[in-house]
Design a protein around this motif. Sequence first.
Motif, PDB file in Angstrom:
ATOM      1  N   HIS A  45       0.821  -1.217   0.000  1.00 26.13           N
ATOM      2  CA  HIS A  45       0.000   0.000   0.000  1.00 26.13           C
ATOM      3  C   HIS A  45       0.852   1.263   0.000  1.00 26.13           C
ATOM      4  CE1 HIS A  45      -3.423   2.590   0.743  1.00 26.13           C
ATOM      5  NE2 HIS A  45      -2.735   3.167   1.705  1.00 26.13           N
ATOM      6  N   ALA A 185      -0.853  -5.959 -11.855  1.00 26.08           N
ATOM      7  CA  ALA A 185      -1.036  -5.900 -10.403  1.00 26.08           C
ATOM      8  C   ALA A 185      -0.435  -7.121  -9.709  1.00 26.08           C
ATOM      9  CB  ALA A 185      -2.517  -5.778 -10.071  1.00 26.08           C
ATOM     10  N   GLN A 189       2.806  -2.612  -5.868  1.00 25.67           N
ATOM     11  CA  GLN A 189       1.697  -1.733  -5.526  1.00 25.67           C
ATOM     12  C   GLN A 189       0.352  -2.391  -5.792  1.00 25.67           C
ATOM     13  OE1 GLN A 189       3.193   1.817  -7.634  1.00 25.67           O
ATOM     14  NE2 GLN A 189       3.383   2.771  -5.637  1.00 25.67           N
ATOM     15  N   SER A 190      -0.621  -2.053  -4.957  1.00 26.74           N
ATOM     16  CA  SER A 190      -1.938  -2.663  -5.023  1.00 26.74           C
ATOM     17  C   SER A 190      -2.680  -2.229  -6.284  1.00 26.74           C
ATOM     18  CB  SER A 190      -2.761  -2.289  -3.791  1.00 26.74           C
ATOM     19  OG  SER A 190      -2.945  -0.883  -3.729  1.00 26.74           O
ATOM     20  N   ARG A 191      -3.652  -3.041  -6.678  1.00 22.49           N
ATOM     21  CA  ARG A 191      -4.408  -2.752  -7.889  1.00 22.49           C
ATOM     22  C   ARG A 191      -5.136  -1.413  -7.796  1.00 22.49           C
ATOM     23  NH1 ARG A 191      -6.485  -6.134 -12.069  1.00 22.49           N
ATOM     24  NH2 ARG A 191      -7.955  -4.910 -13.324  1.00 22.49           N
ATOM     25  N   ASP A 192      -5.712  -1.101  -6.620  1.00 23.67           N
ATOM     26  CA  ASP A 192      -6.468   0.151  -6.522  1.00 23.67           C
ATOM     27  C   ASP A 192      -5.561   1.362  -6.690  1.00 23.67           C
ATOM     28  OD1 ASP A 192      -5.298  -0.439  -4.033  1.00 23.67           O
ATOM     29  OD2 ASP A 192      -6.798   0.734  -2.946  1.00 23.67           O
ATOM     30  N   ARG A 193      -4.326   1.283  -6.189  1.00 23.81           N
ATOM     31  CA  ARG A 193      -3.391   2.390  -6.381  1.00 23.81           C
ATOM     32  C   ARG A 193      -3.001   2.507  -7.850  1.00 23.81           C
ATOM     33  NH1 ARG A 193       1.637   2.717  -2.858  1.00 23.81           N
ATOM     34  NH2 ARG A 193       1.541   4.866  -3.612  1.00 23.81           N
ATOM     35  N   GLU A 195      -4.784   1.586 -10.439  1.00 25.50           N
ATOM     36  CA  GLU A 195      -5.936   2.076 -11.195  1.00 25.50           C
ATOM     37  C   GLU A 195      -6.126   3.573 -11.026  1.00 25.50           C
ATOM     38  OE1 GLU A 195      -9.044  -0.450  -9.757  1.00 25.50           O
ATOM     39  OE2 GLU A 195      -8.734  -1.933 -11.361  1.00 25.50           O
ATOM     40  N   GLY A 196      -5.632   4.126  -9.924  1.00 28.13           N
ATOM     41  CA  GLY A 196      -5.729   5.557  -9.689  1.00 28.13           C
ATOM     42  C   GLY A 196      -4.945   6.384 -10.695  1.00 28.13           C
ATOM     43  N   ASP A 203      -4.275  -8.303 -14.489  1.00 24.19           N
ATOM     44  CA  ASP A 203      -3.933  -9.194 -13.384  1.00 24.19           C
ATOM     45  C   ASP A 203      -2.715 -10.061 -13.637  1.00 24.19           C
ATOM     46  OD1 ASP A 203      -6.038  -8.408 -11.660  1.00 24.19           O
ATOM     47  OD2 ASP A 203      -7.442  -9.646 -12.811  1.00 24.19           O
TER      48      ASP A 203
END
Length: 221
Positions: A45, A185, A189-193, A195-196, A203
């Motif tokens: 994260h 991903a 780093q996480s996928r949500d970061r 995607e930001g 994947d």
Amino acid sequence: MRHYRHVVWDWNGTLLDDFEITARITIEALAELGAPDVTIEEVRHHYCRPLSRYFSTLLGREATAADLNHLGSRYDHRYGALMHELPLAADAVVALEIVAGAASQSLLSMAPQEQLNRLIDSHGLRPRFTLIEGFAGAGHPTKHESLGQHCRALRLEQYDTCLIGDTIDDYEAARSLGLAAILVATGMQSRDRLEGTGAPVVDNLREAAALFLSSRDTAKA
């Protein structure tokens, strides 16, 4: 409209499956500095560059020069001892073969050049790349600087080049030079970061290769 002709691959966390060992080495070293409860999820994260900011966040205080030296030395020692046990991503070879049918490929890493050379050769990947570059020399170049030099060495044009990596740093380096980027991903780093950033996020590497081909074919239409 773009007609992509070249892929620049990242190495750590992208083609090489080394996120977990990198995270565990970091967690062990942070515990030695008085931060014993850092988790793998927190590593993923909070990861960012510069590394001093990343380590300060995980330590819960400003990282000193001594802290950074300890973390770097610990990482170099432990990673060097384990690196030949690290596998490629499960679909790395398949992805490289998919892309090879449509574009040339090179590899750019912030890992030390000597270490990178040994790993590339142990996995038999050298013939797949037109250029393999890691960190060499003095100083601490950014991914932007290294990518720019890499593109100049290969005389790559921004409109026909795509970078495939696993971090926001990869995306920002590509964007700053006008290159396309696909993020996977599987790394630091996480996928949500990821995607930001607004970049396409997949994947696994097979999906990254397929997306590259579909983007390339759309650009040709």
